[in-house]
Design an enzyme around this catalytic site. Structure first.
Site, PDB file in Angstrom:
ATOM      1  N   ASP A   1      32.733 -11.451 -18.352  1.00 48.91           N
ATOM      2  CA  ASP A   1      33.892 -12.215 -18.827  1.00 48.91           C
ATOM      3  C   ASP A   1      33.668 -13.726 -18.742  1.00 48.91           C
ATOM      4  O   ASP A   1      33.940 -14.449 -19.698  1.00 48.91           O
ATOM      5  CB  ASP A   1      35.146 -11.843 -18.034  1.00 48.91           C
ATOM      6  CG  ASP A   1      35.853 -10.636 -18.626  1.00 48.91           C
ATOM      7  OD1 ASP A   1      35.223  -9.946 -19.439  1.00 48.91           O
ATOM      8  OD2 ASP A   1      37.022 -10.394 -18.266  1.00 48.91           O
TER       9      ASP A   1
ATOM     10  N   THR B   1      30.191  -5.480 -14.048  1.00 46.76           N
ATOM     11  CA  THR B   1      29.779  -4.152 -14.492  1.00 46.76           C
ATOM     12  C   THR B   1      28.333  -3.844 -14.144  1.00 46.76           C
ATOM     13  O   THR B   1      27.997  -2.749 -13.721  1.00 46.76           O
ATOM     14  CB  THR B   1      29.974  -4.069 -16.021  1.00 46.76           C
ATOM     15  OG1 THR B   1      31.343  -4.297 -16.293  1.00 46.76           O
ATOM     16  CG2 THR B   1      29.598  -2.721 -16.550  1.00 46.76           C
TER      17      THR B   1
END
Lengths: 447, 632
Positions: free
Chosen positions: A185, A108
């Site tokens: 993640d 991101t």
């Protein structure tokens, strides 16, 4: 590649109608359905949506979907305006600032959403970063490299190795700090990996991510990145660490030790927390506040580069009702070591013990961490634990299960000798275990 | 000044916003009713996001330049991680979508086939994300108002923004409770040509929205935005007119403002003022002129380390202070622009000086220092040097725009009907898809089902009310306009009080109290219900309504019980009244026997003296008759 598709997301009949009209995404088109006429820009179709609608951006800026049934016609009115990202001019570099290189691996923080298609566009280079976050030019002389352009869930031990080698080369090139932009993640795994591969580095190696994408005004990317560059360029310590929001506020950024940090929330800015440990520092209002003692000093001479990660390690979570099959299959497939995320103080069901015993006898390393996340494994308290110890399961103390898995992957690449793997797993290398358990399960900000 | 609106080419488009009374918010499962719980406070920054076309929205850039620290207050009983921008939005609330579709059908609009939620960039902090989620649910309708068909361009559903608690220098505080409450927005075409038409269109749309039965009531639940232009003027967005009654005044004032700016433009051109002359001026430090000043604000600012900066405006003498109406003058435009961009406080111009403690000698010295001639004006700002300079650069920019007439901008409505500069008008570069949400198809069967279940319009409701309860059409209309229908029906069904009495108390009486300036809208429904229950039980007379509700309006937060207590209207027992009647009959025995009719009126006269407002007159009369009959 879907990014090349000029009619992304459109399939079947609707796609053919658009093709026949010569329309492509971004073109201005006119759609007639019965008596109704719509005019707007053709927009890509959302992947999970039904195939019967065409999406138009109206002159007001709003998108609507038009159901393409009955008497319909499509006409192209104008070609697409070429979308392009034109960053504002790069601010001038200030002399005398530390040199920091940002290595982008994806995620991101390093991506933008392509609003035309709804897809994610890959990495930003230094120019993009500086134009979006001009404050960075006040903190360090920046350089940037794109190493990977990937989602962090696709990371592998082999890629950790490439990452470690790239950072090692940067260290040798004499930079004052390295920032690694990473998807959140599996960022905790990567930070642990580099902690083992780059021991006692002479400069800070700082992982940073974002929980809100950088194309939204509320993104945490800028504040996290500013803090990361500050730590990389100015911290008195040289640790592999990870900087993310300490809480919901933008004003305090926590610096976590690379081996002691875990993602503990799916979406919140403060997803990363130090576990069984305090954050090593906080960045508050442009100041680095060191929070723990005994950190590796910047410019120290103990640096050791020890790359290598094996793909033959596994991490398995125990659950009630678990059968022995997973362990058997892993052994069959040539796995050389398994970290078991046991229950409580470090247990699995008694009926699994014979299987584990057999695996250990076959030369497979079995290490025990706890799925409780917080606290220390202790296998001497209950009978099950004692039985597990007796067959040769290694108790991994207060090491995070994920860190234990990364360490095992690293150990298995360092040596083929099972006893040596055992010895290494029990030897503190990068602050991954601690002797004292403190009441530090903080919910709020400590700074 | 009488304005011929046809002559000036007035065009007004309306955007009517109304909160929906749904169970949950638009994109999460928090309640839309305010409850009080645990509060957490956190701080954020927002930065401008560049659009895919490499454009930055001017309105977004404006807020970003100010770069304020944003402080959010989140009450966890009515906000969750979604409002905190810590969790992706949940699915679009289906109840809200149905209400919006129902409203669309009532306005003859066509629901879209598929709803796409968009992000509208707003970075003043009122949305934690930096954008407002909004979606078009229907297009192309019309309403009948002001004797014509007014086209409805779009009906959108959006999330309401956070409420500003307070604003300080460099810092702004918001309460997140309101954020995410569904808001319906109805936009008309710009075909409204007078203040009166604007009022009637807004009134009509408001009534249709209320017909859904699912809109919130009360202060802050309705907001009207306007797009206004006149010939040669500019398109101005005016935000946040809360009172319907204020709407015509806002329109009128905006026309006056634009005409005034056009006159100033003409005068500047007549004087031969050129854009280059204005843009060539630089702010200068004139602190030395005011070394001995008596002006409190200048002294305070300088003592805090600030400077007095000045800007010469060639050819502007007399035009800055020229006032078309109170609050409508070029000086106010300058101040609005300067304050919005750089939050300065003390800003003065030579048209209003000497004054504010600044002497004639100081003005002379100022003019001399700035080389200002008779036809020139000088604007001064006292603040931190950078802020003051920034403010004057904005004044210079605004002064240059005066040569063009009316600059297109977004303005905010004030309670007095004037407006103030808020920010530049947003461009088209601020609308992006909400990539966290899928499109929502609207099935034709769903629309047909809603069409079958369409609620009656308020005209039909009024007709039914009048027929069912024997009310006059006006009374029924009043109940609807004052949003008292539900309460009215509840009171009538729970008590035996005559509907006309209930209706006139809820409407006529409240209106007359309001005309006296009393805030009756704060009296809770519960107190009305309780009052009529007491009337029903004979514990209080309906005539006491005026006294009781006046007291309640004057004492907000107090209960009916307290009103009755404080006004000495303690209920009178039937036994007590009967005793009194008996003793009166005894006292007037002779008259009772001689002339029963006369006796009744004498006894009633005495009784009313004692019990007016405490016991219903009709009831007293009945009791007297009953007693006399027994005696006879």
């Amino acid at each position: 590649m879907s990014a090349e598709d000029r009619l992304q997301g459109y399939v079947g009949r609707v796609r053919r109608i658009l093709e026949d009209a010569g329309a492509e995404i971004g073109d201005e088109i006119e759609v007639r359905v019965g008596e109704k006429t719509y005019r707007g820009i053709l927009i890509a179709r959302y992947e999970l949506a039904d195939p019967d609608h065409v999406v138009l951006k109206l002159p007001s800026g709003y998108n609507i979907g038009i159901r393409m049934t009955g008497d319909i016609s499509v006409r192209r009115i104008a070609k697409a305006r070429k979308p392009g990202f034109t960053p504002p001019p790069r601010p001038e570099a200030k002399p005398g600032l530390p040199k920091v290189t940002i290595v982008s691996t994806g995620g991101t923080i390093a991506s933008r959403i392509d609003y035309r298609t709804g897809g994610v566009k890959p990495a930003l280079n230094a120019e993009d970063l500086l134009s979006i976050v001009p404050e960075l030019s006040e903190i360090a002389e920046l350089d940037s490299e794109i190493l990977f352009s990937m989602f962090s869930e696709d990371m592998t031990p082999g890629l950790w190795n490439q990452m470690a080698e790239r950072v090692h080369r940067l260290i040798e090139s004499g930079v004052d700090g390295v920032v690694i932009a990473h998807g959140t993640d599996t960022m905790g795994y990567s930070s642990a990996a580099l902690s083992f591969a780059l021991q006692k580095p002479p400069i800070p190696i700082v992982f940073v991510g974002a929980q809100r994408s950088s194309d939204r005004p509320s993104s945490d990317a800028a504040t996290n990145l500013i803090a990361a560059v500050r730590v990389a360029g100015h911290a008195p310590f040289a640790e592999v660490c990870l900087t993310m929001h300490a809480w919901h506020s933008d004003d305090v950024i926590a610096v976590h030790r690379g081996t002691r940090v875990r993602k503990l929330h799916t979406s919140s800015r403060d997803a990363f927390r130090s576990v069984n440990h305090e954050p090593i520092a906080y960045v508050v209002g442009g100041e680095i506040k060191v929070n723990t003692e005994g950190l590796n000093p910047r410019g120290g001479d103990g640096y050791r580069f020890r790359p290598g990660f094996s793909e033959k390690a596994a991490l398995v979570k125990f659950y009630p009702g678990m059968g022995p099959e997973i362990f058997e299959v892993l052994a069959e497939r040539g796995i050389r070591g398994i970290i078991v995320e046991g229950s409580g103080l470090g247990h699995v069901a008694n009926r699994l013990i014979p299987t584990l015993k057999r695996l250990i006898e076959e030369g497979i390393f079995i290490g025990m961490a706890s799925q409780c996340i917080w606290g220390r494994v202790n296998m001497r308290v209950y009978q099950t634990g004692r039985d597990l110890l007796r067959i040769g399961v290694v108790s991994l103390d207060d090491m995070l299960a994920e860190t234990a898995y990364v360490k095992l992957s690293w150990c298995l690449a360092q040596t083929d000798d099972l006893d040596e793997v055992r010895r290494l797993m029990l030897t503190p290398i990068a602050g991954e275990v601690g002797a004292r358990s403190l009441p530090t399960r903080a919910e709020g900000v400590v700074a | 000044m009488k304005i011929d609106y046809g002559e000036v080419g007035l065009k007004v488009g309306l955007e009517i916003h109304r909160q929906l009374d749904t169970r949950t918010k638009l994109f999460c499962d928090c309640p839309t009713e305010q409850v009080k719980g645990k509060e957490i406070v956190f701080q954020r920054w927002l930065r401008e996001a560049q659009s895919e076309l490499g454009e930055v929205d001017p309105a977004a850039l404006f807020e970003a330049r100010k770069r304020k620290k944003i402080v959010y207050h989140a009450d966890t009983s009515s906000t969750c991680l979604v409002e905190m921008d810590e969790e992706p939005p949940h699915d679009l609330d289906q109840e809200a979508l149905e209400v919006a579709l129902t409203a669309a059908l009532l306005m003859n609009a066509q629901p879209v086939d598929e709803v796409h939620v968009m992000r509208k960039i707003v970075i003043d902090g009122s949305n934690t994300t930096g954008f407002q989620r909004t979606c078009v649910v229907a297009m192309g309708g019309w309403v009948e108002a002001a004797g014509k068909r007014i086209p409805i361009q779009t009906i959108t559903l959006e999330e309401d923004a956070a409420r500003i608690i307070r604003q300080e220098r460099g810092e702004i505080h918001y309460d997140l409770t309101r954020l995410g409450i569904p808001l319906i927005e109805v936009s008309t075409a710009p075909v409204i040509h007078s203040p009166r038409e604007a009022y009637e269109a807004a009134y009509r749309i408001g009534r249709l929205l209320r017909a859904t039965g699912k809109v919130k009531r009360g202060i802050g639940t309705v907001r009207q935005d306007l797009n206004i232009s006149i010939r040669d003027g500019a398109l101005i967005e005016i935000k946040g007119v809360q009172e319907l009654d204020l709407l015509p005044k806002v329109v009128e004032n905006e026309v006056v403002r634009q005409l005034h700016l056009l006159r100033i433009r003409d005068e500047l051109r007549r004087r031969g003022v050129k854009r280059e002359d204005i843009e060539g001026e630089e702010p200068r430090d004139v602190t030395h002129v005011f070394k001995q000043t008596k002006s409190k604000i200048l002294r305070r600012k300088v003592s805090q380390g600030g400077r007095v900066m000045a800007l010469r405006l060639p050819g502007f003498a007399g035009l800055i202070g020229l006032e078309a109406r109170p609050g409508i003058r070029l000086g106010a435009e300058f101040a609005g622009r300067a304050r919005a961009w750089s939050e300065v406080e003390g800003i003065f111009h030579t048209d209003e000086l000497p004054g504010y403690g600044i002497t004639g000698e100081e003005v002379e010295e100022l003019r001399k220092t700035m080389g200002a001639g008779e036809m020139d004006a000088v604007v001064i700002v006292a603040d931190e040097e950078e802020k003051a300079r920034d403010a004057l650069e904005r004044v210079r920019e605004r002064a240059a725009e005066a040569l063009e007439g009316v600059p297109s901008e977004t303005r905010g409505a004030r309670p007095d009907g004037t407006t103030v500069y808020l920010r530049p008008r947003p461009g088209a570069a601020r609308m992006y898809p909400e990539t966290d949400l899928p499109p929502y198809p609207i099935r034709p069967e769903q629309v047909e089902e809603l069409r079958r279940r369409l609620p009656p319009t308020l005209e039909e409701v009024a007709e039914n009310l009048a027929k069912r309860y024997g009310l006059s059409p006006q009374a029924a209309d009043e109940l609807i306009d004052m949003e008292k229908v539900e309460l009215f029906e509840r009171i009538v069904s729970e008590t035996g009080v005559a509907p006309t009495v209930v209706a006139s108390t809820l409407t006529e009486l409240m209106k007359s109290l309001r005309r006296e300036g009393l805030e009756t809208q704060h009296i809770p429904d519960q107190e009305f219900l309780e009052f009529f229950r007491m009337v029903d039980r004979g514990e209080i007379a309906k005539e006491a309504a005026e006294k009781v509700f006046r007291w309640l309006a004057e004492n907000p937060g107090k209960t009916l019980r307290e009103a009755v207590e404080s006004l000495g209207l303690r209920p009178v027992s039937i036994e007590e009244v009967e005793q009194r009647i008996n003793s009166l009959i005894t006292a007037h025995r002779e008259l009772v026997e001689r002339n029963p009719g006369k006796a009744v009126s004498v006894i009633m006269g005495e009784l009313m003296k004692d019990y007016r407002g405490k016991v219903d007159g009709a009831r007293l009369f009945a009791l007297v008759k009953e007693r006399l009959a027994k005696q006879g």
